[in-house]
Design a protein around this motif. Sequence first.
Motif, PDB file in Angstrom:
ATOM      1  N   GLU A  45       0.832  -1.199   0.000  1.00 40.94           N
ATOM      2  CA  GLU A  45       0.000   0.000   0.000  1.00 40.94           C
ATOM      3  C   GLU A  45       0.873   1.258   0.000  1.00 40.94           C
ATOM      4  O   GLU A  45       0.591   2.221  -0.731  1.00 40.94           O
ATOM      5  CB  GLU A  45      -0.932   0.010   1.209  1.00 40.94           C
ATOM      6  N   ARG A  46       1.955   1.262   0.795  1.00 45.85           N
ATOM      7  CA  ARG A  46       2.873   2.408   0.788  1.00 45.85           C
ATOM      8  C   ARG A  46       3.509   2.577  -0.593  1.00 45.85           C
ATOM      9  O   ARG A  46       3.628   3.691  -1.108  1.00 45.85           O
ATOM     10  CB  ARG A  46       3.963   2.224   1.852  1.00 45.85           C
ATOM     11  N   SER A  47       3.911   1.459  -1.209  1.00 43.98           N
ATOM     12  CA  SER A  47       4.510   1.523  -2.551  1.00 43.98           C
ATOM     13  C   SER A  47       3.524   2.063  -3.573  1.00 43.98           C
ATOM     14  O   SER A  47       3.881   2.876  -4.439  1.00 43.98           O
ATOM     15  CB  SER A  47       4.988   0.142  -2.997  1.00 43.98           C
ATOM     16  N   ILE A  48       2.280   1.629  -3.485  1.00 44.88           N
ATOM     17  CA  ILE A  48       1.245   2.108  -4.415  1.00 44.88           C
ATOM     18  C   ILE A  48       1.051   3.610  -4.256  1.00 44.88           C
ATOM     19  O   ILE A  48       0.983   4.343  -5.247  1.00 44.88           O
ATOM     20  CB  ILE A  48      -0.079   1.350  -4.192  1.00 44.88           C
ATOM     21  N   ASN A  49       0.982   4.070  -3.029  1.00 46.57           N
ATOM     22  CA  ASN A  49       0.804   5.508  -2.789  1.00 46.57           C
ATOM     23  C   ASN A  49       1.999   6.308  -3.307  1.00 46.57           C
ATOM     24  O   ASN A  49       1.835   7.374  -3.916  1.00 46.57           O
ATOM     25  CB  ASN A  49       0.585   5.793  -1.305  1.00 46.57           C
ATOM     26  N   GLN A  50       3.212   5.780  -3.079  1.00 43.94           N
ATOM     27  CA  GLN A  50       4.413   6.457  -3.559  1.00 43.94           C
ATOM     28  C   GLN A  50       4.434   6.498  -5.090  1.00 43.94           C
ATOM     29  O   GLN A  50       4.711   7.529  -5.691  1.00 43.94           O
ATOM     30  CB  GLN A  50       5.659   5.745  -3.031  1.00 43.94           C
ATOM     31  N   MET A  51       4.126   5.371  -5.725  1.00 43.72           N
ATOM     32  CA  MET A  51       4.123   5.317  -7.193  1.00 43.72           C
ATOM     33  C   MET A  51       3.028   6.196  -7.782  1.00 43.72           C
ATOM     34  O   MET A  51       3.219   6.818  -8.831  1.00 43.72           O
ATOM     35  CB  MET A  51       3.968   3.877  -7.670  1.00 43.72           C
ATOM     36  N   SER A  52       1.907   6.274  -7.113  1.00 41.11           N
ATOM     37  CA  SER A  52       0.827   7.150  -7.576  1.00 41.11           C
ATOM     38  C   SER A  52       1.285   8.603  -7.569  1.00 41.11           C
ATOM     39  O   SER A  52       1.027   9.354  -8.516  1.00 41.11           O
ATOM     40  CB  SER A  52      -0.405   6.966  -6.696  1.00 41.11           C
ATOM     41  N   GLY A  53       1.989   8.987  -6.515  1.00 40.47           N
ATOM     42  CA  GLY A  53       2.544  10.338  -6.443  1.00 40.47           C
ATOM     43  C   GLY A  53       3.558  10.585  -7.551  1.00 40.47           C
ATOM     44  O   GLY A  53       3.583  11.653  -8.167  1.00 40.47           O
ATOM     45  N   GLN A  54       4.407   9.586  -7.816  1.00 36.16           N
ATOM     46  CA  GLN A  54       5.396   9.725  -8.880  1.00 36.16           C
ATOM     47  C   GLN A  54       4.721   9.837 -10.249  1.00 36.16           C
ATOM     48  O   GLN A  54       5.135  10.639 -11.098  1.00 36.16           O
ATOM     49  CB  GLN A  54       6.361   8.538  -8.872  1.00 36.16           C
ATOM     50  N   ILE A  55       3.682   9.051 -10.477  1.00 38.80           N
ATOM     51  CA  ILE A  55       2.962   9.099 -11.752  1.00 38.80           C
ATOM     52  C   ILE A  55       2.324  10.470 -11.936  1.00 38.80           C
ATOM     53  O   ILE A  55       2.398  11.059 -13.017  1.00 38.80           O
ATOM     54  CB  ILE A  55       1.906   7.976 -11.827  1.00 38.80           C
ATOM     55  N   ASN A  56       1.716  11.000 -10.893  1.00 40.21           N
ATOM     56  CA  ASN A  56       1.115  12.339 -10.988  1.00 40.21           C
ATOM     57  C   ASN A  56       2.177  13.397 -11.273  1.00 40.21           C
ATOM     58  O   ASN A  56       1.949  14.325 -12.060  1.00 40.21           O
ATOM     59  CB  ASN A  56       0.340  12.676  -9.721  1.00 40.21           C
ATOM     60  N   SER A  57       3.346  13.250 -10.646  1.00 41.36           N
ATOM     61  CA  SER A  57       4.437  14.191 -10.888  1.00 41.36           C
ATOM     62  C   SER A  57       4.919  14.094 -12.330  1.00 41.36           C
ATOM     63  O   SER A  57       5.159  15.119 -12.989  1.00 41.36           O
ATOM     64  CB  SER A  57       5.592  13.885  -9.928  1.00 41.36           C
ATOM     65  N   ILE A  58       5.035  12.891 -12.848  1.00 34.56           N
ATOM     66  CA  ILE A  58       5.465  12.689 -14.239  1.00 34.56           C
ATOM     67  C   ILE A  58       4.432  13.267 -15.195  1.00 34.56           C
ATOM     68  O   ILE A  58       4.782  13.908 -16.192  1.00 34.56           O
ATOM     69  CB  ILE A  58       5.717  11.193 -14.517  1.00 34.56           C
ATOM     70  N   ARG A  59       3.153  13.077 -14.906  1.00 34.99           N
ATOM     71  CA  ARG A  59       2.102  13.655 -15.760  1.00 34.99           C
ATOM     72  C   ARG A  59       2.201  15.173 -15.785  1.00 34.99           C
ATOM     73  O   ARG A  59       2.072  15.801 -16.838  1.00 34.99           O
ATOM     74  CB  ARG A  59       0.723  13.224 -15.253  1.00 34.99           C
ATOM     75  N   THR A  60       2.413  15.765 -14.624  1.00 35.59           N
ATOM     76  CA  THR A  60       2.544  17.218 -14.550  1.00 35.59           C
ATOM     77  C   THR A  60       3.750  17.685 -15.355  1.00 35.59           C
ATOM     78  O   THR A  60       3.665  18.656 -16.112  1.00 35.59           O
ATOM     79  CB  THR A  60       2.666  17.668 -13.083  1.00 35.59           C
ATOM     80  N   GLN A  61       4.874  16.989 -15.201  1.00 30.01           N
ATOM     81  CA  GLN A  61       6.081  17.347 -15.952  1.00 30.01           C
ATOM     82  C   GLN A  61       5.851  17.198 -17.451  1.00 30.01           C
ATOM     83  O   GLN A  61       6.299  18.031 -18.253  1.00 30.01           O
ATOM     84  CB  GLN A  61       7.257  16.477 -15.516  1.00 30.01           C
ATOM     85  N   ARG A  62       5.150  16.131 -17.850  1.00 29.46           N
ATOM     86  CA  ARG A  62       4.854  15.901 -19.268  1.00 29.46           C
ATOM     87  C   ARG A  62       4.010  17.041 -19.819  1.00 29.46           C
ATOM     88  O   ARG A  62       4.295  17.569 -20.891  1.00 29.46           O
ATOM     89  CB  ARG A  62       4.125  14.575 -19.438  1.00 29.46           C
ATOM     90  N   ASP A  63       2.973  17.440 -19.081  1.00 24.37           N
ATOM     91  CA  ASP A  63       2.103  18.526 -19.530  1.00 24.37           C
ATOM     92  C   ASP A  63       2.869  19.841 -19.639  1.00 24.37           C
ATOM     93  O   ASP A  63       2.683  20.600 -20.595  1.00 24.37           O
ATOM     94  CB  ASP A  63       0.906  18.677 -18.591  1.00 24.37           C
ATOM     95  N   GLU A  64       3.737  20.106 -18.664  1.00 25.01           N
ATOM     96  CA  GLU A  64       4.533  21.334 -18.700  1.00 25.01           C
ATOM     97  C   GLU A  64       5.514  21.308 -19.862  1.00 25.01           C
ATOM     98  O   GLU A  64       5.719  22.332 -20.535  1.00 25.01           O
ATOM     99  CB  GLU A  64       5.266  21.526 -17.373  1.00 25.01           C
ATOM    100  N   ALA A  65       6.127  20.153 -20.120  1.00 22.55           N
ATOM    101  CA  ALA A  65       7.066  20.032 -21.238  1.00 22.55           C
ATOM    102  C   ALA A  65       6.347  20.212 -22.573  1.00 22.55           C
ATOM    103  O   ALA A  65       6.853  20.882 -23.481  1.00 22.55           O
ATOM    104  CB  ALA A  65       7.779  18.684 -21.195  1.00 22.55           C
ATOM    105  N   ALA A  66       5.150  19.634 -22.695  1.00 28.32           N
ATOM    106  CA  ALA A  66       4.377  19.782 -23.931  1.00 28.32           C
ATOM    107  C   ALA A  66       4.006  21.248 -24.151  1.00 28.32           C
ATOM    108  O   ALA A  66       4.093  21.753 -25.281  1.00 28.32           O
ATOM    109  CB  ALA A  66       3.122  18.913 -23.876  1.00 28.32           C
TER     110      ALA A  66
END
Length: 131
Positions: A45-66
């Motif tokens: 559960e901790r890993s899932i929460n951490q990965m979810s945060g990382q995925i959201n961060s990557i999405r934000t970075q992707r949108d900003e880069a685009a």
Amino acid sequence: MIELNTDTDFLIKLSDDMEGSETARDVRMAAHDIKNLRDYAESLERSINQMSGQINSIRTQRDEAAAALLAIFRPELEKMIDDALEYCRPLEDLRDRVERLEGDQTGYVEIRDTVRDMIRDGDIIVSIDHS
């Protein structure tokens, strides 16, 4: 998270009360297995929460880069579109003139004069090969 309703402390106390029997050993092992499974589920559960945060961060970075890339390329893209539209405009004018000539059923002299004007205006280019 997965809810485990079994109290492992109770199972361990129960196995202690059975003193050395085969069942007591099995109950104690089951209590340890349940504890290990609970710890593993919490870790997942901790890993899932951490990965979810990382995925959201990557999405934000992707949108900003685009958005940044679009800002860089937008002027060039707009220029290319404007050039393409400017290139198509004389062609559309030529099509309109030809359609007018075909649609009016005008006489031969008027068509000849119009074609001559189109050649003079540079709308029609005539090249002759002398080879």
